[in-house]
Design a protein around this motif. Sequence first.
Motif, PDB file in Angstrom:
ATOM      1  N   UNK C 287       0.836  -1.196   0.000  1.00  0.00           N
ATOM      2  CA  UNK C 287       0.000   0.000   0.000  1.00  0.00           C
ATOM      3  C   UNK C 287       0.875   1.251   0.000  1.00  0.00           C
ATOM      4  N   UNK C 288       1.947   1.235   0.793  1.00  0.00           N
ATOM      5  CA  UNK C 288       2.869   2.376   0.772  1.00  0.00           C
ATOM      6  C   UNK C 288       3.443   2.544  -0.637  1.00  0.00           C
ATOM      7  N   UNK C 289       3.792   1.434  -1.257  1.00  0.00           N
ATOM      8  CA  UNK C 289       4.322   1.484  -2.616  1.00  0.00           C
ATOM      9  C   UNK C 289       3.334   2.131  -3.569  1.00  0.00           C
ATOM     10  N   UNK C 290       2.066   1.709  -3.479  1.00  0.00           N
ATOM     11  CA  UNK C 290       1.043   2.281  -4.360  1.00  0.00           C
ATOM     12  C   UNK C 290       0.879   3.771  -4.093  1.00  0.00           C
ATOM     13  N   UNK C 291       0.922   4.151  -2.824  1.00  0.00           N
ATOM     14  CA  UNK C 291       0.778   5.574  -2.486  1.00  0.00           C
ATOM     15  C   UNK C 291       1.953   6.380  -3.041  1.00  0.00           C
ATOM     16  N   UNK C 292       3.154   5.815  -2.962  1.00  0.00           N
ATOM     17  CA  UNK C 292       4.325   6.509  -3.505  1.00  0.00           C
ATOM     18  C   UNK C 292       4.107   6.778  -4.995  1.00  0.00           C
ATOM     19  N   UNK C 293       3.668   5.752  -5.709  1.00  0.00           N
ATOM     20  CA  UNK C 293       3.496   5.897  -7.149  1.00  0.00           C
ATOM     21  C   UNK C 293       2.453   6.968  -7.458  1.00  0.00           C
ATOM     22  N   UNK C 294       1.315   6.929  -6.723  1.00  0.00           N
ATOM     23  CA  UNK C 294       0.268   7.897  -6.994  1.00  0.00           C
ATOM     24  C   UNK C 294       0.707   9.307  -6.600  1.00  0.00           C
ATOM     25  N   UNK C 295       1.413   9.426  -5.470  1.00  0.00           N
ATOM     26  CA  UNK C 295       1.885  10.746  -5.039  1.00  0.00           C
ATOM     27  C   UNK C 295       2.823  11.326  -6.080  1.00  0.00           C
ATOM     28  N   UNK C 296       3.698  10.464  -6.597  1.00  0.00           N
ATOM     29  CA  UNK C 296       4.631  10.893  -7.631  1.00  0.00           C
ATOM     30  C   UNK C 296       3.851  11.450  -8.822  1.00  0.00           C
ATOM     31  N   UNK C 297       2.854  10.697  -9.274  1.00  0.00           N
ATOM     32  CA  UNK C 297       2.072  11.136 -10.429  1.00  0.00           C
ATOM     33  C   UNK C 297       1.358  12.453 -10.121  1.00  0.00           C
ATOM     34  N   UNK C 298       0.714  12.498  -8.946  1.00  0.00           N
ATOM     35  CA  UNK C 298      -0.028  13.703  -8.593  1.00  0.00           C
ATOM     36  C   UNK C 298       0.906  14.911  -8.486  1.00  0.00           C
ATOM     37  N   UNK C 299       2.073  14.727  -7.868  1.00  0.00           N
ATOM     38  CA  UNK C 299       2.981  15.864  -7.720  1.00  0.00           C
ATOM     39  C   UNK C 299       3.385  16.386  -9.073  1.00  0.00           C
ATOM     40  N   UNK C 300       3.651  15.446  -9.984  1.00  0.00           N
ATOM     41  CA  UNK C 300       4.084  15.867 -11.306  1.00  0.00           C
ATOM     42  C   UNK C 300       2.985  16.686 -11.984  1.00  0.00           C
ATOM     43  N   UNK C 301       1.729  16.235 -11.797  1.00  0.00           N
ATOM     44  CA  UNK C 301       0.597  17.015 -12.309  1.00  0.00           C
ATOM     45  C   UNK C 301       0.607  18.402 -11.706  1.00  0.00           C
TER      46      UNK C 301
END
Lengths: 330, 514, 356
Positions: C287-301
């Motif tokens: 779950x932490x891994x998934x959150x990292x990936x989504x946070x990365x995407x969101x930050x880039x947005x």
Amino acid sequence: MTTTPLAARGPRAWWRVPQRQVPVLATLALLLVMYGIGVSQYRAFSNIQVVFNIFIDNGFLLVVAVGMTFVILTGGIDLSVGSVVAMTAMVSASLLGDGVHPALVLLIALLIGPTLGFAMGCVIHFFDIQPFIVTLAGMFFARGMCTWISSTSIPITDGFWTSAAQERIRIGENFVTVSVLVALAVVAVAAYTLAYTRLGRNVYAIGGNQQSALLMGLPVGRTKIAVYTISGLCSAIGGILLSFYTLSGAPLIAVGMELDTIAAVVIGGTLLTGGSGYVFGTLLGVLVLGVIQTLITFDGSLSSWWTKIVIGGLLFAFILLQRLVGIRKK
Amino acid sequence: MSQRHPVLTMTAISKIFPGVRALNGVDFRLFPGEVHALMGENGAGKSTLIKVLTGVYSTDAGTITLDGQQVSFAGPMQATAAGVSTVYQEVNLLPNLSVAENIFIGREPRRLGSVNWREMRRRAKELLARIDLHIDVTELLGSYSLAVQQMVAIARAVDVNARVLILDEPTSSLDADEVAQLMRIMRQLRDDGIAIVFVTHFLDQVYGIADRITVLRNGRLVGEYPTAELPQIALVEKMIGKELDALERLDSETDRDRAAIAAGEPFVAADGLGRTGSVAPFSLTIHAGEVVGLAGLLGSGRTEVARLFFGADRADQGRLAVDGAPATIRNPVAAIDRGVAFCSENRRTEGLVGELSVRENIILAMQAARGWLRPVPRRKQDELVERYIKALSIRPANPDMPVRNLSGGNQQKVLLARWLITEPRLLILDEPTRGIDIGAKTEIQRLVAQLSDGGMAVLFISAELEEVLRLSHKVVVMRDRRLVAQLDNDDTLDADRVMRAIASGAEQEGLEKV
Amino acid sequence: MSTARTRLAGVTGHRLFWPLVVLVVLLAANTVYRPSFLSVELKNGHLYGSLIDILRLSAPLILVALGMSLVIATGGIDLSVGSVAAVCGAIACLYISEQPDQNSLGGVLTAVAIAFGIALLLGAWNGILVAGIGIQPIIATLILMVAGRGLAQLVTSGQIITINSEPYKTIGVGHLLTLPFAIIIALAVTLVVALLTRRTALGMIIEAVGGNAEASRLAGVRSRRITFLVYVVSAACAAVAGFMMTANVSSADGNAVGLWVELDAILAVVIGGTSLVGGRFYLSGTIVGALIIQTLTTSVYAMNIDPQTALLFKAVVVIAVCLIQAPAFRARFRRRQAPGVPPAAPVEKQKEQVPA
């Protein structure tokens, strides 16, 4: 001296097909059957140009699949090919747009893929990380580079590129493009490399049993790095051919191409576990994919997604065939 | 022969692994043109010695000289280059390439930079013809039998200019004809002046071909003997040795009334049970409360018998009865259902899940039998695990430690605990005391005695005769994959008689012939 | 002092340490860039804010990655999850679009049930290929990965099916108890999977199969059944993710739904500390891994970088995480730190060539 009882197990009847060629022959048979169906159903299908068009439309796929064949023969996998193709096309289009000399562009474009492949090969070999993960990172990287260069499609207007794209090489009544010749040349060179050079034989050896290859004194690490570099080079050539074909570089082109290439290689009879297969099989595999597309186009009532379903079905059939052949061996 | 100079001398070789002295000042000499058998039981140090020689391991002490020059190889490739080649039991070649290529890969004949296939085929054919092997060299190696593959491996080794050829258990999976063929090739190579180190467990083969024998035991050199001067019985004695440790006698064990145990219905009865290529059909009964010792050299079929009882391998001949009723045991699940438990000798690969904790490893079999939907309640787990950690004195007594961090003896106890909590009716122990310290060994022996007193049937496999004799009511002797004798462990049975049975198969003197 | 050090070592040595550090760094970077990033506000009884968005958007990935964790724990891999998500989303949308009243709850539930049933069948197909026929997982699931896309398009007839169904939309963007419904679904599925694996013995048995298949077989584990089961669970998780993705946009595009989600899911699992070789699995890490990936995407947005360029960062993260976890890399690193260990016999190296 009479044959020993041990040796008696070896010899085979003259009519028996060597086992390692069964998958390739199955692909060839499949190809002929599909072509036959096409010819019997549609009058226009018998035109030789149809065959040439399959080559024209799939030249870049063929080149990339040849590179993938090397990787898969060692038992590895390269997920980055589609992205590297796109990146090469993007870099070419962007540099040409900036007015860089086409020869220099060609050189740079041809260097990017192998460099990335070399880097991935090194990580795979030295740090012992699964090829799947490393080339996945490579795929992300290359795709990211594409949009970093430009988020929109860049058209190519350079004279050399347009002439390479439009040049039609006549063969009788029909024609092929420069890309087809390049692709066939790549196939020939690859086939020679695999069959007649030590590098090629080492590729098979590693795919057969990496541990044994190491014990037999073969340069395992060097060969592994080499195949990813070769795959990168093939992707780069494929990228240039694609930019000839589309006369542009687009950040989202060739998405999912890695699946098509893997499918072509497997349908071409190469074992995904490595060690067995031929470039010729890969050529047939690409042609099978091309004929499926052409058939579906000719039919008109069938939709394009049937291509994927049929490819999935063929993958299943060939993997099953490989298993049966493998079981019979034991 | 000994006037000549040895091609290879290993002097005072020692090799220490964490906690184990695998080799302790071992000497080894090898002369050109001889077949030299390297003998010893499990853990004697044979494979370590070979690995030290071929550079897989470095030595901790001692020197190796090849042709009078001191050498130290960094790996098998270097050893091969220097003329020391090894052919392993599990042929290290490439089954997906042709026979010719397997001989020449890495040094293919070339013309103008490309591989000259025709030349390669020609030379391969020639080379194989020299060892009288006439096969299609273009065919894939994998399509030939293991025996042929082994001969191809030998051909490759010889052609790479081997002067020392190490054959590591080459005959383990060959049939009689194939063995004969291999022996013929070995003789031919010997006559050509190649020095051959022959590692095997088959005594017949040793006496059929070896010129000299070196025996190792527990990492030490027992001695080097000309084959003609070492009778089989003496060889077995030297390999197995007498138990030197002054362990206390478990007299309560042997005192019990064997007649009473054997009187009732047997718990399991095998009738002509066998598996092609693994173990010849045998008949054997085991009663509740009885300890049956399975003696024999390594590779004699001991483990294979155990695996058939447990369903780890499927028998293809014969019948098995449990509690007098016919039973088919196709897989371990079926065996466990009937109360059979099996502690494999390969603790790491076939026993424990190294990554999981002591607790999970102990619970595993019980849990598997219950199905995953009905977990063993935590309290019951704690109780069982605590109890067995204490009863078997597993150290460290931490149930949550990954089991791979435990020592060999403690791992063995964890494996035992796994099966004991399932309360089996037949416990099969395959070399339970191998490679573990004396203290743990005694504890395990005492435990076996206790369990059988409590009515459990035990099939006890061990290479140590003393141990087998001390614990068993009945000693079953295996040799060359067949059951050759069943001896009642009465007062007349001693190590000598068992050794004789191992050395020469079933004999006179009233042994029950099978 | 030494206890403090060992405690510190215990913290840095914890498998969640590095993933959490990465996550915190990402969140911190966002906060620096945009101070309002951390604020969460309550509007009309619903919680809003960047953090909530990240949670909501990561829900489908969390679902897929949970199933993937189990598959990877058995030593397998499931490449087909993206295609399964697309097929199920398409089937659900198709069924709803054919209803006279798209807003009827019964119709939506039937649609979801049918699609879920199909997902179980697809999972069973994978399971049979891997556990029954014994095909390598990566190859076996590749078949459905390719063909599944075609099936999804077949279902939608190559069109994008647009629906207008409030109940279905809720799955993606609705709210319940102030929280987005998607988060609640993800939480619920996480709970179910966690209970399924950790309250029963399933988790331990999966780890035993992945850790040592032969030893498990000899301990009486029916490993084929377990392997079969994890592929079914994986497909079921993918189906729910597929509903969420299609509900998010109230339409089903057979081509686009769940594209590359398998790669992100595998990544999340690996970042979370589960080894691709199989064995121990860590749902919390996933779950932490998934959150990292989504946070990365969101930050880039949020930073106005092209979303595709986010892939560059992703590539860096993948390689970094894998290198940190690779034993070979650690060994190299340690050797450099501890000069006491001599390099292996450099003098002998020249002789390594075999004479031809």
